[in-house]
Design a protein around this motif. Structure first.
Motif, short mmCIF file in Angstrom:
data_model
loop_
_atom_site.label_atom_id
_atom_site.label_comp_id
_atom_site.label_asym_id
_atom_site.label_seq_id
_atom_site.Cartn_x
_atom_site.Cartn_y
_atom_site.Cartn_z
N ALA A 264 -31.25 -14.70 12.32
CA ALA A 264 -30.72 -14.69 13.68
C ALA A 264 -31.82 -14.37 14.69
N ALA A 265 -32.67 -13.40 14.35
CA ALA A 265 -33.78 -13.06 15.24
C ALA A 265 -34.76 -14.22 15.36
N ALA B 68 -21.18 -15.65 15.93
CA ALA B 68 -22.52 -15.12 16.22
C ALA B 68 -22.67 -13.71 15.67
N LEU B 69 -21.66 -12.88 15.86
CA LEU B 69 -21.72 -11.51 15.33
C LEU B 69 -21.78 -11.52 13.81
N PRO C 249 -29.72 -10.87 9.70
CA PRO C 249 -30.36 -10.51 10.98
C PRO C 249 -31.75 -11.13 11.16
N VAL D 285 -33.23 -16.81 17.72
CA VAL D 285 -33.30 -16.39 19.13
C VAL D 285 -34.74 -16.49 19.63
N VAL E 120 -25.33 -12.55 12.73
CA VAL E 120 -26.28 -11.45 12.91
C VAL E 120 -26.08 -10.40 11.83
N TYR E 121 -24.85 -10.10 11.51
CA TYR E 121 -24.56 -9.11 10.47
C TYR E 121 -25.01 -9.61 9.11
#
Length: 53
Positions: free
Chosen positions: A26-27, A15-16, A23, A30, A19-20
């Motif tokens: 990933a946003a 997950a990290l 992003p 979510v 996001v990296y």
């Protein structure tokens, strides 16, 4: 039990990394999950309100 902890850390690291790496995607993911949960809760509330009316 130990495999669960390893799997949990693999998911956190992935997950990290996601996001990296991206992003914006990933946003968006979510945000989509949040909208889906909101819709599900509203549907359940409407169902129970219909039962009580």
């Amino acid at each position: 039990m130990k495999w669960r902890r390893v799997l949990w850390w693999v998911l956190v690291v992935f997950a990290l990394y996601a996001v990296y790496r991206s992003p914006d995607q990933a946003a968006s993911f979510v945000r989509g999950v949040g909208e889906w949960l909101g819709t599900a809760v509203n549907s359940i509330m409407s169902f129970f309100n219909g039962l009580l009316s």
